[in-house]
Motif scaffolding. Structure first.
Motif, short mmCIF file in Angstrom:
data_model
loop_
_atom_site.label_atom_id
_atom_site.label_comp_id
_atom_site.label_asym_id
_atom_site.label_seq_id
_atom_site.Cartn_x
_atom_site.Cartn_y
_atom_site.Cartn_z
N ALA A 110 -27.86 36.25 65.88
CA ALA A 110 -26.88 35.66 66.80
C ALA A 110 -25.89 36.71 67.30
O ALA A 110 -25.50 36.70 68.47
CB ALA A 110 -26.14 34.51 66.13
N LEU A 111 -25.50 37.62 66.44
CA LEU A 111 -24.62 38.71 66.85
C LEU A 111 -25.33 39.64 67.83
O LEU A 111 -24.73 40.14 68.78
CB LEU A 111 -24.15 39.50 65.64
N CYS A 112 -26.59 39.86 67.59
CA CYS A 112 -27.37 40.75 68.44
C CYS A 112 -27.52 40.19 69.84
O CYS A 112 -27.45 40.92 70.82
CB CYS A 112 -28.74 41.00 67.84
N VAL A 113 -27.74 38.89 69.95
CA VAL A 113 -27.89 38.26 71.26
C VAL A 113 -26.66 38.53 72.10
O VAL A 113 -26.75 38.99 73.24
CB VAL A 113 -28.11 36.73 71.11
N ASP A 114 -25.50 38.26 71.55
CA ASP A 114 -24.27 38.45 72.32
C ASP A 114 -24.06 39.91 72.67
O ASP A 114 -23.73 40.24 73.80
CB ASP A 114 -23.08 37.91 71.54
N THR A 115 -24.27 40.80 71.73
CA THR A 115 -24.06 42.23 71.98
C THR A 115 -25.08 42.79 72.97
O THR A 115 -24.72 43.47 73.92
CB THR A 115 -24.13 43.01 70.66
#
Length: 125
Positions: A110-115
């Motif tokens: 989920a953090l990777c998607v946003d970043t």
């Protein structure tokens, strides 16, 4: 710890434990159309994260056998927050207990998607 090495075209993230040992990697596989990320550990694909549309707000997460094990969904922040900040909210729904390293990779995804997708769109590389 989640680290994003310098990116060329596609993003790659390295996930490590507090002691520095590797958990795995989240690697962007497709840049155009429906975005896909591979969840990898020890050089093997343990899962896949697939965008459900071109906007890449909702993702299904599958294990190595192709069974959906989780969902990542971008939620509406509200008009004022959307207009005046770059903040986004994501919900991670895990459908069943997962073994490591897939469990940690799903949460980190989920953090990777946003970043990888949303921050880059805003020029925040």
């Amino acid at each position: 710890m989640l680290t994003r090495p310098r990116k060329i075209i596609k993003s790659k993230f390295e996930l490590t434990r507090p002691d520095g040992s590797a958990v795995g990697e989240i690697v962007q596989k497709k840049r155009m159309g429906k975005i896909r990320f591979s969840l990898e550990a020890d050089g093997k694909e343990v899962g896949m994260m697939n965008a459900e549309n071109w906007r890449a707000w909702n993702f299904n997460v599958q294990d190595a056998s192709g069974e959906e094990v989780a969902r990542i969904t971008k939620t509406w922040e509200g008009l004022l927050k959307t207009a005046f900040t770059t903040a986004d909210n994501y919900v991670v729904q895990i459908h069943r207990p997962l073994e490591e390293p897939l469990r940690s990779l799903v949460v980190a995804a989920a953090l990777c998607v946003d970043t990888a997708l949303k921050q880059d769109d805003r020029g925040l590389n």
